[in-house]
Design an enzyme around this catalytic site. Structure first.
Site, PDB file in Angstrom:
ATOM      1  N   GLN A  18      -4.687  -1.355   9.566  1.00  0.00           N
ATOM      2  CA  GLN A  18      -4.674  -2.691   8.969  1.00  0.00           C
ATOM      3  C   GLN A  18      -5.318  -3.713   9.911  1.00  0.00           C
ATOM      4  O   GLN A  18      -5.023  -3.745  11.097  1.00  0.00           O
ATOM      5  CB  GLN A  18      -3.227  -3.090   8.638  1.00  0.00           C
ATOM      6  N   ASP A  65     -10.856   3.272   3.690  1.00  0.00           N
ATOM      7  CA  ASP A  65     -11.186   1.837   3.625  1.00  0.00           C
ATOM      8  C   ASP A  65     -12.697   1.634   3.465  1.00  0.00           C
ATOM      9  O   ASP A  65     -13.144   0.562   3.047  1.00  0.00           O
ATOM     10  CB  ASP A  65     -10.766   1.144   4.931  1.00  0.00           C
ATOM     11  N   LYS A 113       0.839  -1.207   0.000  1.00  0.00           N
ATOM     12  CA  LYS A 113       0.000   0.000   0.000  1.00  0.00           C
ATOM     13  C   LYS A 113       0.875   1.258   0.000  1.00  0.00           C
ATOM     14  O   LYS A 113       0.635   2.197  -0.755  1.00  0.00           O
ATOM     15  CB  LYS A 113      -0.944  -0.017   1.206  1.00  0.00           C
TER      16      LYS A 113
HETATM   17  N1  GUN Z   1      -6.858  -6.598   6.020  1.00  0.00           N
HETATM   18  C1  GUN Z   1      -7.074  -7.307   4.883  1.00  0.00           C
HETATM   19  N2  GUN Z   1      -7.586  -6.509   3.923  1.00  0.00           N
HETATM   20  C2  GUN Z   1      -7.695  -5.285   4.476  1.00  0.00           C
HETATM   21  C3  GUN Z   1      -8.151  -4.025   3.975  1.00  0.00           C
HETATM   22  O1  GUN Z   1      -8.572  -3.873   2.828  1.00  0.00           O
HETATM   23  N3  GUN Z   1      -8.087  -2.994   4.836  1.00  0.00           N
HETATM   24  C4  GUN Z   1      -7.637  -3.124   6.108  1.00  0.00           C
HETATM   25  N4  GUN Z   1      -7.643  -2.041   6.891  1.00  0.00           N
HETATM   26  N5  GUN Z   1      -7.223  -4.265   6.597  1.00  0.00           N
HETATM   27  C5  GUN Z   1      -7.242  -5.332   5.773  1.00  0.00           C
END
Ligand code: GUN
Length: 286
Positions: A97, A120, A53
């Site tokens: 996350q 998100d 990311k």
């Molecule tokens: N864990 C797995 N996929 C995601 C996501 O898209 N966002 C977040 N914050 N955590 C994740």
């Protein structure tokens, strides 16, 4: 193979180039879009995801910060960090996350994020905005699926879409997005009886369960569009989706591969949301 591939890498490349161009334009106006990624603990998969990311932000010219904390971090300390980021003008998107360590209430942390920075799309305010068709942030994975349908010029009006899976992150928001585009939507899940009878009627199938071979060729209407959100490992340890790709590709009209399908689109839409958040912040100033 009869199905056409929807290439998530190629589409991501196109969309990320547009994000980079729009980011450069925003920077010329004095605002750099910024994303804060918060990781608590040492979950191996999460480490890879957050690195990807942050790298994607850098490649597109966005500002990003990665905050890493020990698994022992208290919930109160994490909430305080989120609150500080809510008030940080250089940050337009906040991503905590998941999963979080068990002693931290993940929902409480998500609700602490300002909805204006919830890139998100996990906050209940974002979920409510999606449900009612108000402006907000859409969760990145189903949003990426919608972009894939758009990329093939698919008109969802009156079409039957079957979503397999009902998670808050994919299945439920996916169903709402399809509904917003006038599809007739069925949400199937682990308790659904006779899934095959439903999928055989579907013009569009989104498989988002997290289990291999949930969808096989005998369950697909010829020409249907199949989007595979799954991320699993097969017996040889190779990445695979929820769909039996080799079988289904002989029946479907379009299909997304794993890897190289929906996966790259998730990060792409995170960039899109972060840019959008910065653009909103700038227009609010004027
Ligand atoms: N864990 C797995 N996929 C995601 C996501 O898209 N966002 C977040 N914050 N955590 C994740």
């Amino acid at each position: 193979m009869t199905a056409q591939l929807i290439d998530g890498n190629a589409l991501s490349k196109q969309l990320r180039a547009k994000v980079a161009a729009d980011t450069a334009a925003l920077k010329a106006k004095g605002l750099t879009p910024g994303l804060a990624v918060v990781l608590v603990g040492d979950n191996q998969a999460s480490q890879v995801y957050v690195r990807n990311k942050v790298k994607a932000c850098e490649d597109a010219g966005l500002h990003s910060v990665l905050e890493k904390y020990e698994a022992t971090m208290s919930e109160a300390d994490l909430l305080a960090r989120v609150e500080a980021l809510n008030h940080d003008d250089s940050i337009h998107g906040i991503l905590v996350q998941l999963p979080l360590p068990a002693h931290i209430d993940a929902q409480k942390v998500i609700e602490a994020i300002s909805p204006a920075k919830d890139v998100d799309g996990f906050h209940i305010a974002s979920a409510g905005a999606l449900m009612t068709g108000m402006p907000g942030f859409w969760p990145c994975t189903p949003y990426g699926c919608m972009k894939m349908l758009e990329s093939i010029g698919y008109d969802l009006k009156g079409k039957h879409a079957v979503v397999i899976g009902r998670s808050n992150i994919v299945g439920k928001p996916m169903a709402l997005m399809l509904l917003q585009k006038d599809a007739t939507v069925t949400v199937a899940h682990s308790r659904t009886q006779n899934l095959k009878a439903l999928t055989l009627q579907a013009d569009v199938i989104v498989a988002a369960v997290g289990k291999r071979n949930v969808l096989t060729a005998d369950m697909v209407k010829p020409g249907a569009v199949v989007l595979d959100v799954g991320m699993n490992r097969n017996d040889e340890g190779k990445l695979c989706g929820d769909v039996d790709f080799d079988g289904v590709k002989e029946v479907a009209g379009y299909i997304t591969p794993v890897p190289g399908g929906v996966g790259p689109m998730t990060i792409t839409m995170l960039l899109v949301n972060t840019l959008e958040s910065a653009q909103r912040a700038l227009s609010e100033k004027h």
